[in-house]
Design an enzyme around this catalytic site. Structure first.
Site, PDB file in Angstrom:
ATOM      1  N   HIS A   1       0.835  -1.205   0.000  1.00 51.93           N
ATOM      2  CA  HIS A   1       0.000   0.000   0.000  1.00 51.93           C
ATOM      3  C   HIS A   1       0.867   1.251   0.000  1.00 51.93           C
ATOM      4  O   HIS A   1       1.902   1.309   0.667  1.00 51.93           O
ATOM      5  CB  HIS A   1      -0.914   0.014   1.232  1.00 51.93           C
ATOM      6  CG  HIS A   1      -1.924  -1.082   1.252  1.00 51.93           C
ATOM      7  ND1 HIS A   1      -3.112  -1.011   0.553  1.00 51.93           N
ATOM      8  CD2 HIS A   1      -1.919  -2.285   1.865  1.00 51.93           C
ATOM      9  CE1 HIS A   1      -3.804  -2.114   0.750  1.00 51.93           C
ATOM     10  NE2 HIS A   1      -3.101  -2.913   1.543  1.00 51.93           N
TER      11      HIS A   1
ATOM     12  N   LYS B   1      24.746 -20.333   5.919  1.00 49.88           N
ATOM     13  CA  LYS B   1      25.810 -21.118   5.263  1.00 49.88           C
ATOM     14  C   LYS B   1      25.403 -21.388   3.830  1.00 49.88           C
ATOM     15  O   LYS B   1      24.284 -21.050   3.417  1.00 49.88           O
ATOM     16  CB  LYS B   1      26.035 -22.436   6.006  1.00 49.88           C
ATOM     17  CG  LYS B   1      24.815 -23.342   6.034  1.00 49.88           C
ATOM     18  CD  LYS B   1      25.067 -24.624   6.850  1.00 49.88           C
ATOM     19  CE  LYS B   1      26.086 -25.525   6.188  1.00 49.88           C
ATOM     20  NZ  LYS B   1      26.226 -26.817   6.895  1.00 49.88           N
TER      21      LYS B   1
END
Length: 207
Positions: A132, A203
């Site tokens: 919005h 990772k």
């Protein structure tokens, strides 16, 4: 890829967004969908999405029925697509789904999301592609309309954990993992494992 704003050209002289009447004819006009696709949407949301998943009774029939309707609704749908109960995707008119994709129950998929092959969704995943406007303070935010849509693009072989939220315009690299509850606010590299709010790289799977 940035789509047009949802409320383009629907403002009054003060810049306020005109309110749509909530009925099927206005929905079809606004979403620019065909009558046949509208019928499939009606069947999906009024019946298909509420039917049970396997192994519950009728689940063996219900899941293929949902997938059949989704193929008629989506812009593109690959083979062996599985859609669980209560999955929402708006009009679905610009959704693209690859092969061997499984979307778990209670997911919300932005109606212009692009999903690659071999993607797994946990339950209650939310993919957003719009928001919005809120720059003006003289009128309520609900009257300021929607932002330009920014579709989410998901690569091949991605695992999206339970209750992950992906924000508009994010690209998810192939072979990555989004841990349960992650809020993904920026692009995810290939093979990365991300977690947290906001999501950060923990990772790489290939290292």
């Amino acid at each position: 890829m940035i789509a047009e704003p949802l409320f383009e050209g629907k403002r009054d002289k003060t810049g306020r967004v005109k309110v749509y009447r909530d009925n099927p004819l206005f929905f079809m006009k606004r979403s620019k969908i065909s009558f046949g696709r509208a019928i499939c949407l009606y069947l999906y949301y009024s019946l298909g999405s509420w039917l049970p998943d396997p192994p519950r009774p009728l689940g063996v029939i219900a899941q293929p029925f949902r997938s059949f309707l989704a193929r008629k609704i989506f812009l593109r749908a690959g083979k062996q697509m599985k859609i669980s109960r209560n999955v929402r995707f708006g009009s679905g008119a610009k959704v693209e789904v690859g092969d061997y994709v499984g979307i778990n129950e209670n997911c919300w998929i932005g109606n212009d999301t692009v999903i690659g092959n071999d993607v797994m969704f946990g339950p209650e995943v939310t993919i957003l592609s719009g928001g919005h406007n809120f720059s003006r303070i003289d009128i309520p935010m609900r009257e300021q309309g929607a932002t330009a849509r920014k579709p989410v693009i998901i690569g091949d072989d991605v695992w999206i954990g339970t209750r992950v939220i992906i924000l508009p315009g994010v690209k998810i690299g192939a072979h990555s993992i989004l841990a349960a509850g992650a809020v993904v606010t920026k692009d995810v590299p290939e093979y990365a494992i991300v977690a947290g709010n906001p999501a950060v790289i923990k990772k790489f799977r290939n290292q």
